[in-house]
Design a protein around this motif. Structure first.
Motif, PDB file in Angstrom:
ATOM      1  N   UNK A  79     -47.695  35.046 -74.920  1.00 31.24           N
ATOM      2  CA  UNK A  79     -47.962  35.988 -73.824  1.00 31.24           C
ATOM      3  C   UNK A  79     -49.437  36.349 -73.847  1.00 31.24           C
TER       4      UNK A  79
ATOM      5  N   UNK B  81     -53.463  40.583 -70.017  1.00 25.60           N
ATOM      6  CA  UNK B  81     -54.311  40.527 -68.824  1.00 25.60           C
ATOM      7  C   UNK B  81     -55.630  41.247 -69.139  1.00 25.60           C
TER       8      UNK B  81
ATOM      9  N   UNK C 255     -57.739  42.638 -63.904  1.00 20.62           N
ATOM     10  CA  UNK C 255     -57.158  43.869 -63.351  1.00 20.62           C
ATOM     11  C   UNK C 255     -58.052  44.408 -62.246  1.00 20.62           C
TER      12      UNK C 255
ATOM     13  N   UNK D 161     -56.764  44.883 -53.573  1.00 18.00           N
ATOM     14  CA  UNK D 161     -55.839  45.867 -53.009  1.00 18.00           C
ATOM     15  C   UNK D 161     -56.579  46.972 -52.258  1.00 18.00           C
TER      16      UNK D 161
ATOM     17  N   UNK E  86     -57.172  47.549 -45.034  1.00 18.34           N
ATOM     18  CA  UNK E  86     -56.444  46.901 -46.122  1.00 18.34           C
ATOM     19  C   UNK E  86     -56.598  45.386 -46.039  1.00 18.34           C
TER      20      UNK E  86
ATOM     21  N   UNK F 243     -50.972  50.370 -45.068  1.00 11.44           N
ATOM     22  CA  UNK F 243     -51.570  51.706 -45.211  1.00 11.44           C
ATOM     23  C   UNK F 243     -50.711  52.785 -44.562  1.00 11.44           C
TER      24      UNK F 243
ATOM     25  N   UNK G  59     -47.862  40.971 -57.887  1.00 10.84           N
ATOM     26  CA  UNK G  59     -48.936  41.964 -57.828  1.00 10.84           C
ATOM     27  C   UNK G  59     -49.752  41.794 -56.546  1.00 10.84           C
TER      28      UNK G  59
ATOM     29  N   UNK H 286     -50.489  42.738 -52.476  1.00  4.82           N
ATOM     30  CA  UNK H 286     -50.802  44.048 -51.894  1.00  4.82           C
ATOM     31  C   UNK H 286     -49.561  44.895 -51.631  1.00  4.82           C
TER      32      UNK H 286
ATOM     33  N   UNK I 240     -48.510  46.361 -54.942  1.00 11.30           N
ATOM     34  CA  UNK I 240     -49.466  47.381 -55.391  1.00 11.30           C
ATOM     35  C   UNK I 240     -49.377  48.642 -54.533  1.00 11.30           C
ATOM     36  N   UNK I 241     -49.146  48.452 -53.245  1.00 14.04           N
ATOM     37  CA  UNK I 241     -49.015  49.614 -52.364  1.00 14.04           C
ATOM     38  C   UNK I 241     -47.822  50.463 -52.784  1.00 14.04           C
TER      39      UNK I 241
ATOM     40  N   UNK J 286     -48.683  52.107 -56.226  1.00 15.56           N
ATOM     41  CA  UNK J 286     -49.726  53.134 -56.077  1.00 15.56           C
ATOM     42  C   UNK J 286     -49.199  54.385 -55.388  1.00 15.56           C
TER      43      UNK J 286
ATOM     44  N   UNK K 267     -41.150  39.327 -69.556  1.00 20.34           N
ATOM     45  CA  UNK K 267     -41.926  40.308 -70.343  1.00 20.34           C
ATOM     46  C   UNK K 267     -43.413  40.155 -70.011  1.00 20.34           C
ATOM     47  N   UNK K 268     -43.845  38.905 -69.908  1.00 25.09           N
ATOM     48  CA  UNK K 268     -45.251  38.631 -69.624  1.00 25.09           C
ATOM     49  C   UNK K 268     -45.669  39.263 -68.295  1.00 25.09           C
TER      50      UNK K 268
ATOM     51  N   UNK L 204     -45.746  43.029 -68.452  1.00 25.55           N
ATOM     52  CA  UNK L 204     -46.961  43.522 -69.122  1.00 25.55           C
ATOM     53  C   UNK L 204     -48.112  43.648 -68.118  1.00 25.55           C
ATOM     54  N   UNK L 205     -48.256  42.636 -67.271  1.00 24.19           N
ATOM     55  CA  UNK L 205     -49.320  42.685 -66.254  1.00 24.19           C
ATOM     56  C   UNK L 205     -49.094  43.870 -65.313  1.00 24.19           C
TER      57      UNK L 205
ATOM     58  N   UNK M  28     -50.005  47.145 -66.951  1.00 26.42           N
ATOM     59  CA  UNK M  28     -51.449  47.383 -67.085  1.00 26.42           C
ATOM     60  C   UNK M  28     -52.052  47.807 -65.737  1.00 26.42           C
ATOM     61  N   UNK M  29     -51.649  47.105 -64.688  1.00 29.42           N
ATOM     62  CA  UNK M  29     -52.169  47.444 -63.358  1.00 29.42           C
ATOM     63  C   UNK M  29     -51.712  48.849 -62.946  1.00 29.42           C
TER      64      UNK M  29
ATOM     65  N   UNK N  93     -53.739  51.420 -64.541  1.00 25.21           N
ATOM     66  CA  UNK N  93     -55.047  51.522 -63.875  1.00 25.21           C
ATOM     67  C   UNK N  93     -54.956  52.342 -62.590  1.00 25.21           C
ATOM     68  N   UNK N  94     -53.802  52.241 -61.967  1.00 30.85           N
ATOM     69  CA  UNK N  94     -53.604  52.996 -60.716  1.00 30.85           C
ATOM     70  C   UNK N  94     -53.217  54.452 -60.990  1.00 30.85           C
TER      71      UNK N  94
END
Lengths: 381, 260
Positions: free
Chosen positions: A258, A261, A266, A273, A317, B98, B122, B124, B127-128, B131, B147-148, B151-152, B155-156, B159-160
């Motif tokens: 794995x 990232x 990121x 986005x 967007x 939006x 991941x 838009x 993510x929308x 977020x 799982x991989x 994990x991504x 993390x994202x 960040x949000x």
């Protein structure tokens, strides 16, 4: 545990069955197969070979813990017990498949099974079929006696004992183990099972024989050196098992391939986005670039005298916008106009729109669908 | 204050929509005013699981600017409110993500918990959805690819600024081939808050367009989801044990086609 899907030879609820008697019967009959214990949403298995329990699982538990868990549910009225028969060769295969659940002969599992039996005060019947049953009986007899009797069974000095087979009993009898209390942890059973393998190599007889002939090993005093070596071995094994348990995150990621990232990825994801790949500050530059590219391409069309391209981008967007193209076309003679200038004009309009779309696509190669976000208007003079 | 919880996974097909739908119904049964919003506008399935397909106004219409969000709210099983995404692909291009944020701001005024079924990946749309939430439940199966991707996503989401409530391990099979709970917790650095066993009843319930917690509340999966819902709101839950029936009675019922 991995078990085959077959029909059970016997099905019963736990409260309608004497589970301890069942174990006795399976032992006496040298049962090959497995028992499935289902309680609510949890499921467990005990695998038998020649009447001996060789592997166990229950819910997320295995080995000794599994048997303990089974013990806790066999009195419940919703527990279903099923007995499955197998031949010896499939059992060998299952033993091989279910290695993580194998009960080592040195494990404390027999004690737990004895406890199961003890709870019902069942009489232990004489079984001379194999050596393990003898051991079971002896243990049962010993447990029914007081601690003093146990000390007779496992003579002093305890530190001379070559195997950490029954630490709990030893603890009750010998203060020596206080020094080694750090050995006795939650991982005890694992250490013991691992240790027994090493000790098997160092002794001529196997574990079963040692268990039966308890006086042989207990009466042989050993030198301090031997004790020290043995304790070092135990420590090594313990350290190894602790290392295995506390495997760190980087090792796990590496083990399963794995990839973490990274920060840049990121940022890129979030950047896209937050409003397309174009920064607001660069929007004018993009407009200008698109204007020039489209204009240059359009001027390549014969008889076009001049062209003005206006690009208005909206960076929401998704990048979108309007493109207005005004061209001056060389006028034709009267007869040419009579023959159908309007059709030529329409073709020219389409050609210009195509050129503009191609330029947009070339500018955003990774997002060809962006073309749908643009309105292109052409005015021909 | 309304809790806005996104249910996300990264990888598709891990059972995210099933868990969201059933969790929504479960939370409703505890008396929480719950709304489930299917933010997966491209691959909407929530309405199929809840048996609510064919609604006239959907999130598609809201995000296209053709309808108001209040018009797209429907009453679902167990009293849960549902905003279906709309299965039709017509008008997908007209969608402006939006508008989702504005729609959610109206929805939170009338509910205790807003569950968002986030799309996989991941992109838009995913993510929308993430977020827009304050909290996130990460759904994964105990397999490496899942799982991989989880994990991504985690993390994202961090960040949000989205708080990760925990990981739900779906389709657990007690199989040594797959990752253990400890390993998953170590890799994702997030606590496992529920382990949902692999259960064929889930597919059966989906085929009938009925949430499992309603159709078969005694199943292990239903119990696990009810427990998860209880944990989310600090309630206690007593698992419902299967009926004790004789083997013959079960056989007879099986022959007659009755499941429970």
């Amino acid at each position: 545990m991995e078990m085959p899907i077959i029909s059970p030879s016997m099905v019963s609820y736990a409260d309608e069955l004497n589970f301890n008697q069942l174990l006795e019967d399976l032992l006496r009959n040298k049962h090959n197969g497995f028992v499935r214990i289902t309680s609510g949403s949890y499921e467990g298995y005990i695998l038998f070979k020649n009447g001996n329990q060789v592997a166990a699982s229950y819910d997320k538990y295995s080995k000794l813990e599994a048997v303990k868990s089974i013990k806790s549910v066999i009195q419940e009225n919703n527990t279903l017990i099923e007995v499955f028969n197998l031949k010896e060769s499939p059992v060998d295969y299952l033993i091989n498949v279910n290695k993580p659940y194998l009960i080592e002969s040195s494990d404390d599992v027999y004690d737990v099974l004895n406890e199961l039996k003890k709870s019902d005060n069942d009489e232990i019947k004489e079984t001379n079929s194999n050596t393990k049953s003898k051991y079971l009986k002896k243990e049962l007899e010993n447990e029914s006696k007081n601690t003093t009797e146990v000390t007779q069974f496992i003579p002093k000095p305890v530190q001379n004992e070559p195997k950490p087979i029954k630490r709990e009993t030893i603890n009750q009898t010998e203060p020596y183990n206080e020094d080694k209390s750090n050995f006795i942890s939650e991982k005890e059973s694992k250490i013991e099972s691992s240790n027994s393998e090493e000790l098997k190599q160092s002794t001529s007889s196997d574990t079963k024989e040692i268990l039966v002939d308890d006086t042989t090993y207990s009466k042989e005093p050993k030198s301090e050196e031997e004790i020290q070596i043995q304790s070092e071995v135990v420590e090594d094994i313990e350290n190894k098992s602790i290392e295995e348990e506390s495997i760190d995150r980087p090792s796990l990621l590496k083990k399963y391939g794995i990839k973490e990232i990274n920060e840049i990825d990121v940022e890129n994801i979030l950047y896209s986005y937050n409003g397309g790949s174009i920064d607001d500050n660069d929007i004018e530059k993009v407009e200008l670039t698109l204007m020039n590219k489209i204009k240059k391409s359009i001027l390549g069309i014969p008889k076009i005298i001049s062209a003005e391209v206006l690009v208005f981008l909206e960076n929401a967007y998704e990048l979108s916008g309007n493109i207005n193209i005004i061209i001056e076309y060389e006028s034709k003679g009267f007869f040419s106009r009579m023959r159908g200038e309007s059709r030529d004009t329409e073709n020219l309009r389409r050609q210009i729109i195509n050129i503009a779309q191609i330029e947009i696509k070339k500018s955003f190669r990774k997002y060809p669908e962006i073309i749908n976000n643009f309105d292109i208007n052409v005015e021909i003079n | 204050m309304t809790r806005v919880i996104a249910v996300a996974s990264g990888k598709g097909g891990v059972g995210k929509t099933t868990i969201t739908a059933n969790l929504g119904v479960a939370l409703s049964t505890y008396g929480e005013e719950t709304l489930v919003l299917d933010a997966d506008v491209a691959m909407a399935n929530l309405e199929l699981i809840l048996g609510m397909e064919g609604k006239s106004v959907t999130l598609h219409d809201v995000l296209s600017g053709d309808a108001d969000i209040e018009e797209a709210v429907y009453e679902g099983p167990g009293g849960v409110k549902v905003v279906p995404a709309g299965i039709s692909l017509e008008g997908l291009r007209k969608i402006k993500l939006d508008r989702l944020e504005n729609a959610l701001s109206k929805l939170v005024q009338n509910v205790d918990i807003l569950l968002i079924d986030a799309p996989a990946g991941l992109e838009k749309d995913a993510l929308a959805a993430i977020a827009a939430a304050q909290e996130m439940i990460l759904v994964t199966t105990p397999e490496v690819p899942s799982i991989s991707d989880a994990l991504k996503t985690k993390i994202v989401a961090n960040k949000l600024g989205v708080e990760i409530v925990g990981v739900v391990i779906n389709r657990e099979m007690h199989d040594k081939t797959f990752l253990t709970i400890n390993e998953i917790e170590t890799i994702l650095e997030v606590p496992v808050i529920a382990v949902i066993p692999d259960d064929p009843e889930v597919s059966r319930a989906a085929a009938f367009g009925e949430p499992l917690v309603v159709r078969n509340p005694k199943s292990p999966t239903s119990n696990a989801i009810m427990q998860l819902a209880a944990d989310l709101i600090g309630e206690s839950y007593q698992p419902i044990e299967p009926d004790k029936k004789s083997v013959i009675a079960k056989l007879v019922e099986g022959l007659l086609g009755r499941r429970y």
